[in-house]
Design an enzyme around this catalytic site. Structure first.
Site, PDB file in Angstrom:
ATOM      1  N   GLU A  83      -0.562  16.208   4.495  1.00  0.00           N
ATOM      2  CA  GLU A  83      -1.640  16.083   5.471  1.00  0.00           C
ATOM      3  C   GLU A  83      -1.211  15.140   6.583  1.00  0.00           C
ATOM      4  O   GLU A  83      -1.988  14.865   7.488  1.00  0.00           O
ATOM      5  CB  GLU A  83      -2.900  15.530   4.787  1.00  0.00           C
ATOM      6  CG  GLU A  83      -3.443  16.412   3.682  1.00  0.00           C
ATOM      7  CD  GLU A  83      -4.601  15.751   2.954  1.00  0.00           C
ATOM      8  OE1 GLU A  83      -5.492  15.193   3.622  1.00  0.00           O
ATOM      9  OE2 GLU A  83      -4.616  15.807   1.707  1.00  0.00           O
ATOM     10  N   CYS A 115      -4.971  18.551  -0.360  1.00  0.00           N
ATOM     11  CA  CYS A 115      -4.350  18.120  -1.619  1.00  0.00           C
ATOM     12  C   CYS A 115      -3.901  19.275  -2.515  1.00  0.00           C
ATOM     13  O   CYS A 115      -3.300  19.041  -3.558  1.00  0.00           O
ATOM     14  CB  CYS A 115      -5.313  17.220  -2.400  1.00  0.00           C
ATOM     15  SG  CYS A 115      -5.742  15.707  -1.522  1.00  0.00           S
ATOM     16  N   HIS A 242      -6.131  17.157 -10.628  1.00  0.00           N
ATOM     17  CA  HIS A 242      -6.051  16.440  -9.357  1.00  0.00           C
ATOM     18  C   HIS A 242      -6.977  15.227  -9.438  1.00  0.00           C
ATOM     19  O   HIS A 242      -8.139  15.345  -9.838  1.00  0.00           O
ATOM     20  CB  HIS A 242      -6.475  17.358  -8.206  1.00  0.00           C
ATOM     21  CG  HIS A 242      -6.671  16.642  -6.909  1.00  0.00           C
ATOM     22  ND1 HIS A 242      -5.696  15.856  -6.336  1.00  0.00           N
ATOM     23  CD2 HIS A 242      -7.750  16.576  -6.073  1.00  0.00           C
ATOM     24  CE1 HIS A 242      -6.158  15.347  -5.204  1.00  0.00           C
ATOM     25  NE2 HIS A 242      -7.408  15.769  -5.026  1.00  0.00           N
TER      26      HIS A 242
END
Length: 412
Positions: A83, A115, A242
């Site tokens: 990112e 992500c 995650h």
């Protein structure tokens, strides 16, 4: 003949400095009662001589440096995800390719989807390798980011980390053998977070949390639709999700267990402790590593879970915007041995602690990290105490400035 494709080597680089969660809460005047919700003890902090490129190279260099020359030559694909791009056109991967000294007969690309992107890159690379069109080929996938958060981020500031996860993929998956074809995806457009400017993140915090939970349920449902006889409680020996912060992982696990097993609260708690908490040891010390986050959790699980023999791991990857995937693979005793060679825990422990005043002073300089400027100079020697904190370390790549918009680096 069964094709075995997966992660041959995995390494984490989480920077050279860290700040305790308690110190940040006190410095910002945040409610200390909420530290428990984050389940965080510290987060990695970037220095001005670190950026997405140094993080990527420093994560991958120990992997590449251990390869025999013929194996290094077989790296045919480099995919970086971030990112934190440094150019609207030129990829981070092009710098990584150069500083790792890889073959010029190589595909070099960058991908972006918050992500989730490293998992998308991993699946693209796995598909290429499994196709057999280039037998013996290897791929390098790196999720790399720096944190742009400051006081404006509120309670997200203590949870956001910096660093990179690097993975070498091939047909000798010493770390994780992928269950090829076993995956479930769920994606849709939403604006739960974004980086509209290089130095500023925005987030709909509540929206992002609910979208994460929704994607976990739906991607797992899609996995179950593709794979026969899946049982959440028995199919997977361990789980790695995650991890924006460990508290959200706990909420996601609880929701999925209620939906899929109907387990009582104490059974859910016990299951979390056994199958999920080993994956949270490193994330609780680093913070959200963005697209490298689920692989930081995987490394944590391998190093800390008391599994014996072969264990199946269920993995969940989520990226704001949004895209998600639930997939799986096998680890064994050899996975732990492979990670031990890189001593991830030792390098995390060697990060230099900052106090809040030092952290606040770094923020102004760090906020310029991704802002395009024609010329900029970084005095790398100012950060020598961080560079020398781990005796006998391997050389590290440092960002030393920009000349005519071209970022320049040196090994120190």
């Amino acid at each position: 003949m069964t094709v075995r494709i997966g992660i041959e080597a995995l390494n984490i680089h989480a920077g050279l400095a860290q700040l305790s969660t308690a110190e940040l809460f006190e410095g910002r005047g945040l409610d200390p009662e909420r530290i428990g919700h984050l389940m965080m003890s510290a987060r990695s902090i970037a220095l001005p001589c670190e950026d997405p490129i140094t993080n990527a190279v420093n994560a991958a260099a120990p992997i590449v440096g251990r390869l025999a020359p013929p194996d290094k030559e077989r790296i045919e694909l480099i995919l970086t995800s971030s990112e934190s791009g440094v150019d609207y056109s030129k990829s981070i991967a092009s710098y990584v390719h150069e500083y790792l000294g890889l073959s010029r007969k190589c595909r070099v690309m960058e991908v972006k989807q918050a992500c989730y992107a490293a998992t998308g890159a991993l699946q693209i690379a796995a598909g290429y390798l499994a196709s057999g069109i280039s037998p013996g080929a290897k791929a390098l996938v790196i999720g790399t980011d720096v944190s742009m958060v400051d006081a404006r981020a509120g309670y997200a500031e203590p949870a956001t980390g910096t660093g990179a996860a690097a993975m070498l993929l091939g047909d000798d998956p010493r770390v994780l053998a992928l269950d090829l074809g076993a995956f479930g995806a769920h994606s849709h457009e939403t604006m739960d977070s974004a980086r509209p400017m290089p130095d500023y993140d925005i987030a709909d915090v509540d929206g992002s949390l609910f979208t994460y939970l929704d994607c976990l349920s739906n991607s797992f449902a899609d996995y179950c639709g593709k794979v026969a006889d899946v049982d959440l409680s028995t199919t997977f020996d361990q789980l790695a999700l995650h991890t924006p912060f460990a508290g959200l992982v706990k909420a996601g696990h609880r929701k999925l267990m209620r939906e899929r097993s109907g387990a009582a609260p104490d059974a859910v708690e016990a299951d979390f402790a056994a199958r999920v908490s080993p994956s949270l040891v490193y994330p609780s010390q680093v913070g959200n590593l963005c697209s490298g986050s689920v692989y930081l959790a995987l490394a944590s699980l391998i190093d800390n879970a008391p599994y014996r023999g072969t264990a199946r791991v269920g993995l969940f990857s989520y990226g704001s915007g949004c895209a998600s995937e639930f997939f799986s693979g096998l680890v064994d005793e050899g996975s732990r041995a492979a990670l031990a060679e890189l001593d991830i825990a030792g390098r995390l422990n060697a990060r230099v602690p900052l106090d809040f005043a030092e952290y606040a002073e770094l923020l102004a300089e760090n906020s310029r990290c991704l802002v395009p400027v024609e010329d900029r100079k970084i005095e790398v020697e100012r950060y020598r105490r961080f560079l020398d904190a781990r005796p006998g370390r391997e050389p590290l790549l440092a960002y030393r400035g920009t000349e005519g918009y071209h970022r320049t680096y040196e090994w120190v």
